[in-house]
Design an enzyme around this catalytic site. Structure first.
Site, PDB file in Angstrom:
ATOM      1  CD1 TRP A   4      -2.063  13.870   8.066  1.00  0.00           C
ATOM      2  CD2 TRP A   4      -0.788  14.117   6.245  1.00  0.00           C
ATOM      3  NE1 TRP A   4      -1.011  13.011   8.183  1.00  0.00           N
ATOM      4  CE2 TRP A   4      -0.206  13.141   7.079  1.00  0.00           C
ATOM      5  CE3 TRP A   4      -0.162  14.430   5.042  1.00  0.00           C
ATOM      6  CZ2 TRP A   4       0.979  12.482   6.745  1.00  0.00           C
ATOM      7  CZ3 TRP A   4       1.011  13.772   4.708  1.00  0.00           C
ATOM      8  CH2 TRP A   4       1.568  12.809   5.552  1.00  0.00           C
ATOM      9  CG  ASP A   9      -2.732  13.697  -0.445  1.00  0.00           C
ATOM     10  OD1 ASP A   9      -2.468  12.547  -0.854  1.00  0.00           O
ATOM     11  OD2 ASP A   9      -2.394  14.110   0.691  1.00  0.00           O
ATOM     12  CE  LYS A  45      -2.780   6.185   5.377  1.00  0.00           C
ATOM     13  NZ  LYS A  45      -2.473   6.720   6.643  1.00  0.00           N
TER      14      LYS A  45
HETATM   15  C1  LMR Z   1      -2.385   9.845   9.730  1.00  0.00           C
HETATM   16  O1  LMR Z   1      -2.828  10.926   9.357  1.00  0.00           O
HETATM   17  O2  LMR Z   1      -2.555   9.406  10.866  1.00  0.00           O
HETATM   18  C2  LMR Z   1      -1.639   8.989   8.749  1.00  0.00           C
HETATM   19  O3  LMR Z   1      -1.662   9.562   7.490  1.00  0.00           O
HETATM   20  C3  LMR Z   1      -0.289   8.632   9.223  1.00  0.00           C
HETATM   21  C4  LMR Z   1       0.690   9.779   9.187  1.00  0.00           C
HETATM   22  O4  LMR Z   1       1.759   9.607   8.611  1.00  0.00           O
HETATM   23  O5  LMR Z   1       0.398  10.840   9.742  1.00  0.00           O
END
Ligand code: LMR
Length: 401
Positions: free
Chosen positions: A136, A217, A252
């Site tokens: 992420w 996570d 979520k």
């Molecule tokens: C995403 O990856 O789109 C979500 O987890 C929102 C974010 O805060 O990035």
């Protein structure tokens, strides 16, 4: 003085929200930020959440401080949700409410930095935190800014759209004792490729032989297979590895994005000492978490009927995404994709990589008003009956460019 600061580009994920909103085109499609949407393109408040909120409005007696650990009912119910009520390590887990999963990640990273000091790392030596490649986008600044050194382990073959488990094991097999390894509990963000239970077992074995600390996570519990299956890897690690760190998000699965509800957890043999350090870190950053969102979750999970209705709503959201994945692949193959996107139907959670380059993403945005992250990650929840065909045709149109 502040004129010394150069303006920065907007966040690569969050910046898409305003770009999309400002786009005047009727036919625009938002596959950017990971927010669940129903078939009408809305992100409604869960009905179970609404009921809990109404009850809280009536029953809340005070707005006095709740303290760094947050809501104790929330902490207890979330411990049970994540670990399962029968788990043998429940008593070793300290879990504390945080402002969202981001708050949990950051507090955990601060704790890891503090722990390195107690392990005798010389001043200036930063503890190493391994993250998957890819991970992420916000993991790296969020964790790195706490002072950990980020390294990556291979996770995904972008060309074959498969997990690179061999590469992952090879790298984790060289990780030093005391390093921390971040794992996505389920529904990997951004690639949607998850570990099987046998693969979790192999990671657990390595954690024990190498002496690294797994850090899970869990931001999408309930969006992969179901609430229990999605936590199976984490529960296995908790059974077998002496120390595990957790970051949990309720954004979520309770749809509480803007309320900022999450929890940081540590499984260890010293839960009281760990709890005192987490509370101390929290006090030094934001003092204590906000109350409302966690009170909602505690209310939902404490009432059997409400919890049942929340589980059903979550299951509806999950199955809609599974069905979007299937319909997308079918439609793409119908118009000539020839199996090129079949991986999307096999993957889990909100995201997958389409498998296109940055120029093709830019073209989809500028020429077609279809928004996604630069990497080609799409949020499957953004597809619906009114935009599916348009997305498929546009995607095929940019494939040859
Ligand atoms: C995403 O990856 O789109 C979500 O987890 C929102 C974010 O805060 O990035």
């Amino acid at each position: 003085m502040f004129n010394l600061l150069p303006p920065l580009a907007t966040d690569p994920i969050l910046g898409l929200i305003s770009r999309f909103q400002q786009d005047p085109r009727q036919q625009k499609v938002d596959l950017g930020v990971g927010v669940y949407r129903d078939a009408q393109g809305n992100t409604p408040v869960f009905a179970s959440v609404k009921v809990a909120e109404r009850r809280l409005l009536e029953s809340e007696q005070t707005k006095a401080y709740i303290g760094p650990a947050g809501n104790p009912d929330f902490n207890l119910k979330m411990s049970e949700l994540i670990m399962g009520v029968q788990h043998s390590r429940l008593a070793d887990l300290v879990l504390m409410q945080t402002p969202g999963g981001c708050g949990a990640l950051r507090v955990a990273a601060e704790l890891i930095v503090r722990l390195a000091g107690f392990r005798g790392a010389s001043a200036g030596t930063r503890p190493t935190l391994w993250v998957s490649d890819p991970t992420w986008g916000n993991h790296i600044p969020l964790l790195g800014n706490a002072g950990v050194e980020i390294k990556t382990y291979p996770y995904y073959h972008a060309d074959t759209h498969q997990l690179n488990f061999e590469g992952m094991l090879q790298t984790l097999g060289k990780v030093a004792e005391g390093d921390v390894v971040l794992l996505h509990g389920c529904c990997h963000n951004p690639c949607g490729a998850d570990l099987s239970i046998e693969q979790w077992q192999a990671v657990s074995d390595l954690a024990n032989s190498q002496g690294f600390i797994p850090f899970v996570d869990m931001a999408y519990q309930g969006f992969g297979d179901d609430l229990d299956a999605d936590a199976a890897g984490l529960r296995l690690l908790a059974e077998q590895v002496p120390e595990v760190v957790l970051a949990i998000s309720c954004s979520k699965n309770f749809g509480l994005y803007r309320e900022r509800v999450g929890a940081v957890g540590v499984i260890s043999q010293q839960p009281n000492a760990v709890a005192s350090h987490i509370a101390n870190i929290v006090r030094g950053i934001y003092s204590m978490p906000p109350s409302h969102g966690a009170a909602i979750v505690a209310e939902v999970l404490s009432d059997e009927a409400l919890a049942k209705s929340w589980r059903e709503e979550l299951e509806t959201a999950r199955t809609r995404i599974v069905s979007n994945r299937r319909q997308l692949v079918e439609q793409l193959n119908t118009i000539g994709a020839d199996g090129r996107f079949d991986h999307i139907a096999r993957q889990k959670g909100m995201f997958s990589f389409v498998g296109i380059n940055q120029q093709q993403v830019a073209k989809l945005i500028t020429e077609f008003g279809i928004y996604m992250v630069d990497s080609g990650r799409i949020s499957l929840a953004g597809l619906n009956p009114t935009n599916l065909d348009y997305f498929c045709e546009s995607l095929i149109a940019v494939m040859d460019t």
